[in-house]
Design a protein around this motif. Sequence first.
Motif, PDB file in Angstrom:
ATOM      1  N   MET A 581      19.506  12.518 -22.099  1.00  0.00           N
ATOM      2  CA  MET A 581      20.180  11.237 -22.299  1.00  0.00           C
ATOM      3  C   MET A 581      19.397  10.366 -23.263  1.00  0.00           C
ATOM      4  N   SER A 582      20.136   9.690 -24.121  1.00  0.00           N
ATOM      5  CA  SER A 582      19.528   8.616 -24.889  1.00  0.00           C
ATOM      6  C   SER A 582      19.635   7.352 -24.050  1.00  0.00           C
ATOM      7  N   SER A 583      18.927   6.314 -24.445  1.00  0.00           N
ATOM      8  CA  SER A 583      19.136   5.002 -23.830  1.00  0.00           C
ATOM      9  C   SER A 583      19.005   3.941 -24.901  1.00  0.00           C
ATOM     10  N   LYS A 584      19.853   2.939 -24.800  1.00  0.00           N
ATOM     11  CA  LYS A 584      19.836   1.802 -25.718  1.00  0.00           C
ATOM     12  C   LYS A 584      20.532   0.658 -25.000  1.00  0.00           C
ATOM     13  N   ARG A 585      20.476  -0.529 -25.578  1.00  0.00           N
ATOM     14  CA  ARG A 585      21.255  -1.618 -25.010  1.00  0.00           C
ATOM     15  C   ARG A 585      22.734  -1.319 -25.166  1.00  0.00           C
ATOM     16  N   SER A 586      23.540  -1.265 -24.229  1.00  0.00           N
ATOM     17  CA  SER A 586      23.236  -1.345 -22.803  1.00  0.00           C
ATOM     18  C   SER A 586      23.852  -0.135 -22.134  1.00  0.00           C
ATOM     19  N   GLU A 587      23.516   1.018 -22.674  1.00  0.00           N
ATOM     20  CA  GLU A 587      24.078   2.214 -22.055  1.00  0.00           C
ATOM     21  C   GLU A 587      23.167   3.433 -22.219  1.00  0.00           C
ATOM     22  N   PHE A 588      23.331   4.324 -21.280  1.00  0.00           N
ATOM     23  CA  PHE A 588      22.688   5.618 -21.380  1.00  0.00           C
ATOM     24  C   PHE A 588      23.617   6.560 -22.141  1.00  0.00           C
ATOM     25  N   GLY A 589      23.057   7.588 -22.728  1.00  0.00           N
ATOM     26  CA  GLY A 589      23.848   8.547 -23.491  1.00  0.00           C
ATOM     27  C   GLY A 589      24.885   9.275 -22.646  1.00  0.00           C
ATOM     28  N   LEU A 590      24.674   9.296 -21.352  1.00  0.00           N
ATOM     29  CA  LEU A 590      25.676   9.869 -20.449  1.00  0.00           C
ATOM     30  C   LEU A 590      26.104   8.774 -19.478  1.00  0.00           C
ATOM     31  N   ARG A 591      27.415   8.534 -19.401  1.00  0.00           N
ATOM     32  CA  ARG A 591      27.884   7.530 -18.437  1.00  0.00           C
ATOM     33  C   ARG A 591      27.907   8.122 -17.036  1.00  0.00           C
ATOM     34  N   GLU A 592      28.041   9.448 -16.979  1.00  0.00           N
ATOM     35  CA  GLU A 592      27.961  10.121 -15.684  1.00  0.00           C
ATOM     36  C   GLU A 592      27.663  11.595 -15.926  1.00  0.00           C
ATOM     37  N   PHE A 593      27.170  12.240 -14.909  1.00  0.00           N
ATOM     38  CA  PHE A 593      27.014  13.689 -14.976  1.00  0.00           C
ATOM     39  C   PHE A 593      27.031  14.237 -13.553  1.00  0.00           C
ATOM     40  N   THR A 594      27.349  15.508 -13.466  1.00  0.00           N
ATOM     41  CA  THR A 594      27.512  16.105 -12.135  1.00  0.00           C
ATOM     42  C   THR A 594      26.578  17.300 -11.973  1.00  0.00           C
ATOM     43  N   VAL A 595      25.885  17.313 -10.872  1.00  0.00           N
ATOM     44  CA  VAL A 595      25.034  18.460 -10.551  1.00  0.00           C
ATOM     45  C   VAL A 595      25.411  18.942  -9.149  1.00  0.00           C
ATOM     46  N   THR A 638      11.351  15.785 -13.615  1.00  0.00           N
ATOM     47  CA  THR A 638      12.000  16.898 -12.922  1.00  0.00           C
ATOM     48  C   THR A 638      12.106  16.555 -11.441  1.00  0.00           C
ATOM     49  N   PHE A 639      13.285  16.714 -10.895  1.00  0.00           N
ATOM     50  CA  PHE A 639      13.450  16.402  -9.468  1.00  0.00           C
ATOM     51  C   PHE A 639      14.551  17.273  -8.878  1.00  0.00           C
ATOM     52  N   THR A 640      14.656  17.236  -7.559  1.00  0.00           N
ATOM     53  CA  THR A 640      15.690  18.013  -6.890  1.00  0.00           C
ATOM     54  C   THR A 640      16.765  17.068  -6.367  1.00  0.00           C
ATOM     55  N   ALA A 641      18.007  17.415  -6.649  1.00  0.00           N
ATOM     56  CA  ALA A 641      19.123  16.626  -6.135  1.00  0.00           C
ATOM     57  C   ALA A 641      19.423  17.137  -4.722  1.00  0.00           C
ATOM     58  N   ASP A 642      18.731  16.573  -3.762  1.00  0.00           N
ATOM     59  CA  ASP A 642      18.752  17.134  -2.412  1.00  0.00           C
ATOM     60  C   ASP A 642      20.055  16.927  -1.647  1.00  0.00           C
ATOM     61  N   ASP A 643      20.605  15.729  -1.810  1.00  0.00           N
ATOM     62  CA  ASP A 643      21.729  15.386  -0.947  1.00  0.00           C
ATOM     63  C   ASP A 643      22.975  15.051  -1.752  1.00  0.00           C
ATOM     64  N   PRO A 644      24.113  15.581  -1.316  1.00  0.00           N
ATOM     65  CA  PRO A 644      25.364  15.265  -1.998  1.00  0.00           C
ATOM     66  C   PRO A 644      25.629  13.761  -1.949  1.00  0.00           C
ATOM     67  N   ARG A 665      25.983   7.431 -13.786  1.00  0.00           N
ATOM     68  CA  ARG A 665      26.310   7.834 -12.410  1.00  0.00           C
ATOM     69  C   ARG A 665      25.989   9.312 -12.238  1.00  0.00           C
ATOM     70  N   MET A 666      25.119   9.593 -11.309  1.00  0.00           N
ATOM     71  CA  MET A 666      24.825  10.996 -11.002  1.00  0.00           C
ATOM     72  C   MET A 666      25.631  11.388  -9.763  1.00  0.00           C
ATOM     73  N   ILE A 667      26.469  12.367  -9.969  1.00  0.00           N
ATOM     74  CA  ILE A 667      27.272  12.849  -8.843  1.00  0.00           C
ATOM     75  C   ILE A 667      26.678  14.172  -8.374  1.00  0.00           C
ATOM     76  N   VAL A 668      26.316  14.214  -7.131  1.00  0.00           N
ATOM     77  CA  VAL A 668      25.773  15.453  -6.577  1.00  0.00           C
ATOM     78  C   VAL A 668      26.845  16.062  -5.675  1.00  0.00           C
ATOM     79  N   GLU A 669      27.398  17.170  -6.147  1.00  0.00           N
ATOM     80  CA  GLU A 669      28.462  17.843  -5.386  1.00  0.00           C
ATOM     81  C   GLU A 669      27.869  18.715  -4.296  1.00  0.00           C
ATOM     82  N   PRO A 670      28.539  18.771  -3.173  1.00  0.00           N
ATOM     83  CA  PRO A 670      28.083  19.694  -2.134  1.00  0.00           C
ATOM     84  C   PRO A 670      28.075  21.118  -2.681  1.00  0.00           C
ATOM     85  N   ARG A 671      27.133  21.927  -2.217  1.00  0.00           N
ATOM     86  CA  ARG A 671      27.001  23.304  -2.720  1.00  0.00           C
ATOM     87  C   ARG A 671      28.300  24.105  -2.519  1.00  0.00           C
ATOM     88  N   ASP A 672      28.887  24.012  -1.343  1.00  0.00           N
ATOM     89  CA  ASP A 672      30.113  24.802  -1.184  1.00  0.00           C
ATOM     90  C   ASP A 672      31.283  23.967  -0.721  1.00  0.00           C
TER      91      ASP A 672
END
Length: 672
Positions: A581-595, A638-644, A665-672
Amino acid sequence: MSSHDTSEGEETDTKTERSAETLLSEHEAQLNALIADVQGPDADSVETQLPNLGLGLGRRDFMKAGAAVGVLGSVAGCAGQGDSQGGTATPSSSHGDVPDHFVPPGEHDKYYGFWSGGHSGEVRVMGIPSMRELTRIPVFNRECAKGYGFDDGTGEMLKDAGDYTWGDSHHPSLSETDGKYDGEYLFVNDKANGRVARVNLKYFETDAILDVPNVQSVHGCCIQSPNTEYVFANGEFRTPLPNDGRDVDDPSKYVSLFSAIDPESMDVLWQVKVSGNLDIADSDKDGRWLLSSSYNDEEGVEIEEMTRDDRDSVKAFDVPAIQKAVDAGKYEEVNGVPVVDGTRESSLNKGDNPLVRYIPTPKSPHCVEVTPDGKYGIVAGKLSPTVSIIDIEKLGTEPDPAKTIVGQPKLGLGPLHTTYDDRGHGYTSLFIDSQVVKWDIEKAVESPKGSEEAILGKIDVHYNPGHIQAVQAMSVEPTGDWLVVLNKLSKDRFLPVGPIHPDNDQLIYIGNDKDNETGGMELVSDHPVYPEPHDAIMVHKDKLDPAKIWDAKDYEGEREYISEKNSGIERLDDSTVEVNMSSKRSEFGLREFTVKEGDEVQMTVTNIEKSPDIIHGVAIPEHDINLALAPQDTREVTFTADDPGVYWIYCTYFCSALHLEMRSRMIVEPRD
Ligand code: RUQ
Ligand code: CUA
């Protein structure tokens, strides 16, 4: 109120909207004018890069302009009011011939001061003479405000350096070229865990930490004058060698080690074991001798044993001779480090050119500080009221080490540290007397040992001073104007703040030599400080050239610069994703992403701004993620997205009018 009818409500809303828009554009016009005023008509027109939200916020750098407003307002309000010190200073005892230590708003100090932070683990940067704290440089501590220890780079550096969560920084030392501060690096020790760190003065950031092998605690630490070919570190506590469970019951086998470190690679080059212990270190000005004080020649383990004898000894290390011995293979290797035997009995210390000379000095001396002309090393008595003056030239010529002491004035109770002006005077802190004594060095050499003839004056300080430091006094260019005394106790000097009091750093003007009680020293201000700086070093501002923004070339090949275009997410395997992601006033390069739940997220963020002072943060709630990115800087985490769930990534630095909206917005989807 609910009695408003619809039309009134609508009218009010429209009015509010209109006035917000009008306000913003008025504000913008005002800022333009101010920026032009402050920076001249050619001022950069800095794009705010705000997304176009129809608010008319197209083109102005709010933060910068905000600063400009502050500057102008303050200058207008305070010009010429040299005495209004905003309550941070006690009244000056000045008789009008002390230059103003009050620096008006918007003006710069003349000197930088670097304060060790003691067991806060950091280094603090002060402006002298205002004594304003300019910033803090985290070193051995993890620190939230600058995200230090949170990103992969600084986190791994701390981990590789022993993975301790704190340190005890005591002795900052500035790199030199030809005996003058060159503004490149600052080195500082960690007494607690036996480490030495390097701070890069381009970025005011710690860039290397060495966990010195074979030693438990590093106390004295300094660069080698005049050209920073080594950094020296004194192991204070005597321990078995190696300290792996052997000899624990036999203190006679414990040793203290003197270490030489390569300032570029930050590797230890060699070590010397000594009899007794090692405390403070200072280098001569010619790259030959390194002087070290010590307080435990008794080799005791209990306080009564350590203080038993009337004498301890200063160790003088002949550095080129030691290097030669190492090159000739005269060492044993311990944990991969060549360790040279520099104890009293060592064969390397016999003959005409001993590697280590042992100079007997009275009773548990504390500091050793070399005079700016390189002639003398001055050793403070601590438990003796005297300081001993070692003639450095004699170290190479005088067969009897005791005879290298050419003066021993009696200065007062509890002498700890000495600093210098440009006129041949020493200033010594007297811990027990709570005073600073000014004295004439040559006069002390000429007068009989134990005499008080060289004393020029004393001034009370508040209370119990430890280190004392005058501007550039550790280099060959002392300026002889300002001196700071780092008092350990403040007692009644400030508003009470509970049982842990602040320390008290006092500023003294030393530019006037006078025939009065204080020898012309004038106490000009008190400054409460958070625990617990030990030492300081000060340098003219022109000797430093800090970067205003990052130069991405400085991390090329280590971290990838992420532009808006190459912001994105890529799955590397079933459990690993890369987020850029880039960052600048006033946004990150990704408005959301899903893991996916359980993914390891490897995140890289670049602040793509080029405007100085526009910092963006990256905070991820419930993941302990906290980065701070200066313009053009890139950090990885580096981190772990532990919880949905949904996690709002936000910016921690107030960077623009739409700072609060700067989110992803980081969306963490349940594994199954
Ligand atoms: S020592 S108060 Cu850590 Cu510098 Cu003398
Ligand atoms: Cu970016 Cu706040």
